[in-house]
Design a protein around this motif. Structure first.
Motif, short mmCIF file in Angstrom:
data_model
loop_
_atom_site.label_atom_id
_atom_site.label_comp_id
_atom_site.label_asym_id
_atom_site.label_seq_id
_atom_site.Cartn_x
_atom_site.Cartn_y
_atom_site.Cartn_z
N LEU A 87 0.68 -1.56 0.40
CA LEU A 87 0.03 0.03 -0.04
C LEU A 87 0.98 1.47 -0.07
O LEU A 87 0.47 2.21 -1.00
N LEU A 88 2.16 1.09 1.12
CA LEU A 88 3.06 2.45 0.98
C LEU A 88 3.32 2.16 -0.78
O LEU A 88 3.14 3.81 -0.99
N LYS A 89 4.20 1.15 -0.99
CA LYS A 89 4.48 1.57 -2.17
C LYS A 89 4.29 2.30 -3.05
O LYS A 89 4.20 2.95 -4.23
N ALA A 90 2.37 1.87 -3.84
CA ALA A 90 1.77 1.68 -4.45
C ALA A 90 1.51 3.66 -4.09
O ALA A 90 1.08 3.86 -5.27
N ALA A 91 1.06 4.06 -3.29
CA ALA A 91 1.00 5.19 -2.84
C ALA A 91 2.09 5.85 -3.38
O ALA A 91 1.60 7.46 -3.49
N ASP A 92 3.35 5.70 -2.32
CA ASP A 92 3.70 6.65 -3.09
C ASP A 92 4.39 6.85 -4.70
O ASP A 92 5.03 7.87 -5.35
N ASP A 93 4.36 5.86 -5.51
CA ASP A 93 4.13 5.51 -7.09
C ASP A 93 3.64 6.65 -7.96
O ASP A 93 3.56 7.49 -8.34
N MET A 94 1.80 6.60 -6.81
CA MET A 94 1.16 7.64 -7.45
C MET A 94 1.61 9.14 -7.07
O MET A 94 1.26 9.75 -8.20
N GLU A 95 2.24 9.29 -5.96
CA GLU A 95 2.81 10.82 -6.03
C GLU A 95 3.63 11.49 -6.92
O GLU A 95 3.36 11.95 -7.63
N ARG A 96 4.98 9.64 -6.94
CA ARG A 96 5.95 10.13 -7.98
C ARG A 96 5.19 10.31 -9.86
O ARG A 96 5.97 11.63 -10.09
N ALA A 97 4.20 10.35 -9.70
CA ALA A 97 3.68 9.57 -10.81
C ALA A 97 2.77 11.52 -11.11
O ALA A 97 2.72 11.56 -12.17
N GLY A 98 2.54 11.62 -9.51
CA GLY A 98 1.84 12.82 -9.95
C GLY A 98 0.34 12.84 -9.78
O GLY A 98 -0.53 13.98 -9.80
N PHE A 99 0.00 11.82 -9.55
CA PHE A 99 -1.34 11.46 -9.65
C PHE A 99 -2.06 11.98 -8.72
O PHE A 99 -2.93 12.42 -7.95
N ILE A 100 -0.98 12.14 -7.50
CA ILE A 100 -1.40 12.69 -5.73
C ILE A 100 -0.82 13.70 -5.37
O ILE A 100 0.12 13.50 -6.58
N ASN A 101 -1.04 14.60 -4.24
CA ASN A 101 0.18 15.45 -4.03
C ASN A 101 -0.23 14.64 -2.89
O ASN A 101 -0.17 14.01 -2.84
N ALA A 102 0.86 15.20 -2.62
CA ALA A 102 1.16 15.29 -0.65
C ALA A 102 0.27 15.23 0.51
O ALA A 102 0.64 14.12 0.55
N SER A 103 -0.50 15.97 0.17
CA SER A 103 -1.95 15.96 1.17
C SER A 103 -2.15 14.68 0.95
O SER A 103 -3.14 13.96 1.89
N GLU A 104 -3.06 14.24 -0.42
CA GLU A 104 -3.95 12.86 -0.43
C GLU A 104 -2.52 11.47 -0.02
O GLU A 104 -3.74 10.80 0.75
N TRP A 105 -1.13 12.05 -0.72
CA TRP A 105 -0.63 11.04 -0.34
C TRP A 105 -0.58 10.30 1.10
O TRP A 105 -0.81 9.24 1.91
N ARG A 106 -1.03 11.60 1.77
CA ARG A 106 -0.41 11.24 3.56
C ARG A 106 -1.99 10.36 4.37
O ARG A 106 -1.96 9.96 4.89
N VAL A 107 -2.96 11.04 3.42
CA VAL A 107 -4.07 10.55 4.00
C VAL A 107 -4.26 8.78 3.59
O VAL A 107 -4.50 7.85 4.25
N LEU A 108 -3.43 8.41 2.02
CA LEU A 108 -3.00 6.96 1.75
C LEU A 108 -2.52 6.36 3.49
O LEU A 108 -2.87 5.22 3.45
N VAL A 109 -1.20 6.90 3.29
CA VAL A 109 -0.50 5.92 4.20
C VAL A 109 -1.22 6.00 5.77
O VAL A 109 -1.27 5.16 6.38
N ARG A 110 -2.00 7.08 6.28
CA ARG A 110 -3.07 7.21 7.71
C ARG A 110 -3.95 6.12 6.60
O ARG A 110 -3.86 5.14 8.23
N GLU A 111 -4.32 5.99 6.32
CA GLU A 111 -5.82 3.98 5.74
C GLU A 111 -4.56 3.37 5.37
O GLU A 111 -5.36 1.99 6.70
N ALA A 112 -3.07 3.12 5.41
CA ALA A 112 -2.37 1.89 5.18
C ALA A 112 -2.21 1.51 6.81
O ALA A 112 -2.47 0.20 6.96
N GLY A 113 -1.91 2.81 7.55
CA GLY A 113 -1.70 2.35 9.14
C GLY A 113 -2.53 1.74 10.03
O GLY A 113 -2.84 1.57 10.55
N VAL A 114 -3.76 2.18 9.35
CA VAL A 114 -5.17 1.56 10.67
C VAL A 114 -5.39 0.85 9.42
O VAL A 114 -5.40 -0.20 10.72
N ALA A 115 -5.25 0.31 8.27
CA ALA A 115 -5.63 -1.36 8.27
C ALA A 115 -4.40 -2.35 8.70
O ALA A 115 -4.71 -3.04 9.34
#
Length: 73
Positions: free
Chosen positions: A33-61
């Motif tokens: 999940l973290l790798k996928a979030a990193d890849d999306m941020e690197r590709a410019g699909f999401i910004n840093a704020s959206e990345w943090r939301v995904l990382v938080r959701e991954a942590g909760v899961a």
């Protein structure tokens, strides 16, 4: 099929969140999940704020998946 790469990437991420690979333990699931979030941020699909939301959701899961089961699947 959706032609919006951001929406496709997010849909894939949320599918992985809900349905980890069959032989994937909790730690591997979290890492993917973290790798996928990193890849999306690197590709410019999401910004840093959206990345943090995904990382938080991954942590909760991750926390929920290991709570009371000793980190197993």
């Amino acid at each position: 099929m959706n032609d919006d790469p951001k929406q496709e990437a997010l849909a894939a991420w949320y599918k992985l969140l809900r349905q980890p690979g069959i032989r994937m333990d909790s730690e591997e699931h979290y890492d993917e999940l973290l790798k996928a979030a990193d890849d999306m941020e690197r590709a410019g699909f999401i910004n840093a704020s959206e990345w943090r939301v995904l990382v938080r959701e991954a942590g909760v899961a991750f926390a929920q998946s290991i709570q009371g089961i000793g980190g197993g699947t």
